[in-house]
Design a protein around this motif. Structure first.
Motif, PDB file in Angstrom:
ATOM      1  N   LEU A 254     -60.967 -57.372  57.454  1.00 28.55           N
ATOM      2  CA  LEU A 254     -61.456 -57.536  56.089  1.00 28.55           C
ATOM      3  C   LEU A 254     -62.304 -56.370  55.627  1.00 28.55           C
ATOM      4  N   GLY A 255     -62.684 -55.500  56.550  1.00 30.30           N
ATOM      5  CA  GLY A 255     -63.504 -54.353  56.181  1.00 30.30           C
ATOM      6  C   GLY A 255     -62.713 -53.252  55.503  1.00 30.30           C
ATOM      7  N   LEU A 256     -61.381 -53.363  55.473  1.00 29.55           N
ATOM      8  CA  LEU A 256     -60.540 -52.383  54.808  1.00 29.55           C
ATOM      9  C   LEU A 256     -59.905 -53.024  53.580  1.00 29.55           C
ATOM     10  N   ARG A 257     -59.644 -52.211  52.593  1.00 32.27           N
ATOM     11  CA  ARG A 257     -59.022 -52.693  51.358  1.00 32.27           C
ATOM     12  C   ARG A 257     -57.738 -51.945  51.104  1.00 32.27           C
ATOM     13  N   PRO A 258     -56.571 -52.667  51.007  1.00 30.50           N
ATOM     14  CA  PRO A 258     -56.447 -54.109  51.209  1.00 30.50           C
ATOM     15  C   PRO A 258     -56.662 -54.477  52.668  1.00 30.50           C
ATOM     16  N   SER A 259     -56.929 -55.763  52.924  1.00 34.20           N
ATOM     17  CA  SER A 259     -57.169 -56.200  54.291  1.00 34.20           C
ATOM     18  C   SER A 259     -55.923 -55.966  55.143  1.00 34.20           C
ATOM     19  N   VAL A 260     -56.139 -55.727  56.425  1.00 30.33           N
ATOM     20  CA  VAL A 260     -55.047 -55.363  57.339  1.00 30.33           C
ATOM     21  C   VAL A 260     -54.788 -56.507  58.314  1.00 30.33           C
ATOM     22  N   PRO A 261     -53.551 -56.981  58.430  1.00 31.10           N
ATOM     23  CA  PRO A 261     -53.227 -58.017  59.422  1.00 31.10           C
ATOM     24  C   PRO A 261     -53.421 -57.484  60.838  1.00 31.10           C
ATOM     25  N   LEU A 262     -54.018 -58.295  61.683  1.00 34.90           N
ATOM     26  CA  LEU A 262     -54.296 -57.891  63.064  1.00 34.90           C
ATOM     27  C   LEU A 262     -53.712 -58.887  64.058  1.00 34.90           C
ATOM     28  N   GLN A 263     -53.368 -58.362  65.225  1.00 29.41           N
ATOM     29  CA  GLN A 263     -53.007 -59.194  66.366  1.00 29.41           C
ATOM     30  C   GLN A 263     -53.886 -58.758  67.525  1.00 29.41           C
ATOM     31  N   LEU A 264     -54.758 -59.652  67.975  1.00 30.82           N
ATOM     32  CA  LEU A 264     -55.659 -59.343  69.083  1.00 30.82           C
ATOM     33  C   LEU A 264     -55.103 -59.962  70.358  1.00 30.82           C
ATOM     34  N   CYS A 265     -54.882 -59.136  71.368  1.00 28.80           N
ATOM     35  CA  CYS A 265     -54.373 -59.609  72.650  1.00 28.80           C
ATOM     36  C   CYS A 265     -55.490 -59.512  73.686  1.00 28.80           C
ATOM     37  N   ASP A 266     -56.054 -60.649  74.030  1.00 31.55           N
ATOM     38  CA  ASP A 266     -57.165 -60.732  74.976  1.00 31.55           C
ATOM     39  C   ASP A 266     -56.593 -60.910  76.382  1.00 31.55           C
ATOM     40  N   VAL A 267     -56.661 -59.858  77.195  1.00 28.62           N
ATOM     41  CA  VAL A 267     -56.039 -59.851  78.520  1.00 28.62           C
ATOM     42  C   VAL A 267     -57.040 -60.292  79.584  1.00 28.62           C
ATOM     43  N   ALA A 268     -56.618 -61.191  80.444  1.00 26.50           N
ATOM     44  CA  ALA A 268     -57.490 -61.686  81.513  1.00 26.50           C
ATOM     45  C   ALA A 268     -57.867 -60.560  82.469  1.00 26.50           C
ATOM     46  N   GLY A 269     -59.040 -60.651  83.048  1.00 21.73           N
ATOM     47  CA  GLY A 269     -59.527 -59.606  83.938  1.00 21.73           C
ATOM     48  C   GLY A 269     -58.700 -59.424  85.193  1.00 21.73           C
ATOM     49  N   ASN A 270     -58.005 -60.494  85.645  1.00 20.17           N
ATOM     50  CA  ASN A 270     -57.214 -60.384  86.866  1.00 20.17           C
ATOM     51  C   ASN A 270     -55.813 -59.842  86.600  1.00 20.17           C
ATOM     52  N   ALA A 271     -55.500 -59.488  85.353  1.00 14.97           N
ATOM     53  CA  ALA A 271     -54.164 -59.007  85.009  1.00 14.97           C
ATOM     54  C   ALA A 271     -53.890 -57.613  85.563  1.00 14.97           C
ATOM     55  N   LEU A 272     -54.943 -56.906  85.968  1.00 13.31           N
ATOM     56  CA  LEU A 272     -54.780 -55.551  86.491  1.00 13.31           C
ATOM     57  C   LEU A 272     -53.854 -55.534  87.704  1.00 13.31           C
ATOM     58  N   ALA A 273     -53.896 -56.593  88.492  1.00 17.42           N
ATOM     59  CA  ALA A 273     -53.113 -56.647  89.728  1.00 17.42           C
ATOM     60  C   ALA A 273     -51.752 -57.324  89.542  1.00 17.42           C
ATOM     61  N   THR A 274     -51.364 -57.614  88.309  1.00 17.67           N
ATOM     62  CA  THR A 274     -50.102 -58.309  88.060  1.00 17.67           C
ATOM     63  C   THR A 274     -49.101 -57.399  87.348  1.00 17.67           C
ATOM     64  N   HIS A 275     -47.839 -57.748  87.458  1.00 18.52           N
ATOM     65  CA  HIS A 275     -46.792 -56.992  86.773  1.00 18.52           C
ATOM     66  C   HIS A 275     -46.733 -57.317  85.289  1.00 18.52           C
ATOM     67  N   MET A 276     -47.478 -58.334  84.856  1.00 17.34           N
ATOM     68  CA  MET A 276     -47.453 -58.752  83.456  1.00 17.34           C
ATOM     69  C   MET A 276     -48.255 -57.820  82.548  1.00 17.34           C
ATOM     70  N   LEU A 277     -49.083 -56.979  83.122  1.00 17.57           N
ATOM     71  CA  LEU A 277     -49.935 -56.117  82.311  1.00 17.57           C
ATOM     72  C   LEU A 277     -49.098 -55.257  81.368  1.00 17.57           C
ATOM     73  N   ALA A 278     -47.970 -54.771  81.825  1.00 20.14           N
ATOM     74  CA  ALA A 278     -47.096 -53.949  80.975  1.00 20.14           C
ATOM     75  C   ALA A 278     -46.629 -54.722  79.751  1.00 20.14           C
ATOM     76  N   ASN A 279     -46.351 -56.015  79.936  1.00 19.76           N
ATOM     77  CA  ASN A 279     -45.930 -56.842  78.804  1.00 19.76           C
ATOM     78  C   ASN A 279     -47.060 -57.032  77.804  1.00 19.76           C
ATOM     79  N   TYR A 280     -48.268 -57.190  78.305  1.00 15.56           N
ATOM     80  CA  TYR A 280     -49.411 -57.388  77.418  1.00 15.56           C
ATOM     81  C   TYR A 280     -49.709 -56.128  76.611  1.00 15.56           C
ATOM     82  N   LEU A 281     -49.481 -54.969  77.219  1.00 17.62           N
ATOM     83  CA  LEU A 281     -49.768 -53.702  76.544  1.00 17.62           C
ATOM     84  C   LEU A 281     -48.680 -53.285  75.556  1.00 17.62           C
ATOM     85  N   TYR A 282     -47.538 -53.908  75.618  1.00 18.45           N
ATOM     86  CA  TYR A 282     -46.389 -53.501  74.808  1.00 18.45           C
ATOM     87  C   TYR A 282     -46.729 -53.472  73.310  1.00 18.45           C
TER      88      TYR A 282
END
Length: 239
Positions: free
Chosen positions: A55-83
């Motif tokens: 909302l701080g930008l005009r017009p407002s910008v749609p966002l998608q926030l991906c909150d990754v769990a701390g233990n994801a570093l050791a999993t193969h799923m991290l690449a999917n989360y970063l995509y």
């Protein structure tokens, strides 16, 4: 960039992926930025995706926030989360030295995953829990050196109080879209705040003196200092 190009760019959804060690407050940052209390119910499992607006930008910008769990570093799923991430925010706890030292592993792994990507995401640091500055365990000089070595912009703030949260997210989104952000005037004009009338803007209360009557343009030094302290949590807008 023309006005039409600028508006078209801001219509697209910007993806922000938040990574870092467990208990650094990643989820709290997301909740705070999206207007919540900054205190989620429980730890993240895998990754949680949240939708919102910058909302701080005009017009407002749609966002998608991906909150990754701390233990994801050791999993193969991290690449999917970063995509398809436009921004990757590395979060550490100012009161926990290990959470900062582990960031080198996070950054190395993230860069390995994104090595073949043509368009690299914008990366930045966020030191959380600045409200516990008296318990700081990470030296500022170490943060500056680390940010310089990895070419990262660095922020410090608090998900608990909201300090610098909106400023950090809005600044990064603005950079991705090629939009320069500026600070709004901190003082009141004719007894009214120059900020939007909304009670909160992405978790930040507009600059005012809660519990006190509206101030006139002429104010004493004590009141002026109080207003300026309130202005430290900056709300951004497009210049």
């Amino acid at each position: 960039m023309s006005d039409s190009d600028d508006e078209e760019a801001q219509c697209r959804t910007v993806k922000i992926t938040i990574v870092g060690e467990p208990s650094t407050g990643k989820s709290s940052l997301c909740y705070r930025y999206l207007g919540g209390s900054g205190v989620p119910g429980s730890g993240t499992q895998g990754a949680e995706v949240m939708a919102g607006q910058c909302l701080g930008l005009r017009p407002s910008v749609p966002l998608q926030l991906c909150d990754v769990a701390g233990n994801a570093l050791a999993t193969h799923m991290l690449a999917n989360y970063l995509y398809a991430s436009d921004i990757i925010l590395f979060v550490y706890d100012l009161t926990n030295l290990q959470s900062f030292e582990k960031l080198s592993v996070w950054i190395t792994r993230v860069k390995e995953i994104l090595e073949n990507e043509v368009k690299k995401p914008l990366m930045a640091l966020f030191g959380n829990k600045s409200d516990l500055e008296h318990q700081r365990a990470v030296r500022l000089s170490c943060v500056q050196k680390f940010a310089s070595e990895h070419l990262l912009e660095s922020f410090k703030g608090s998900a608990r109080t909201g300090e610098m949260v909106t400023h950090a997210f809005t600044s990064l989104v603005g950079r991705v879209l090629g939009v320069k952000a500026r600070r709004l005037p901190p003082l009141m004009i004719n007894g009214k705040s120059p900020l939007p009338k909304d009670k909160e803007l992405n978790g930040h209360t507009p600059i005012s003196l809660q519990g006190e009557p509206a101030q006139s343009l002429i104010m004493n030094r004590k009141t002026l200092r109080k207003v300026q302290r309130k202005a430290s949590s900056t709300v951004c807008a497009v210049q």
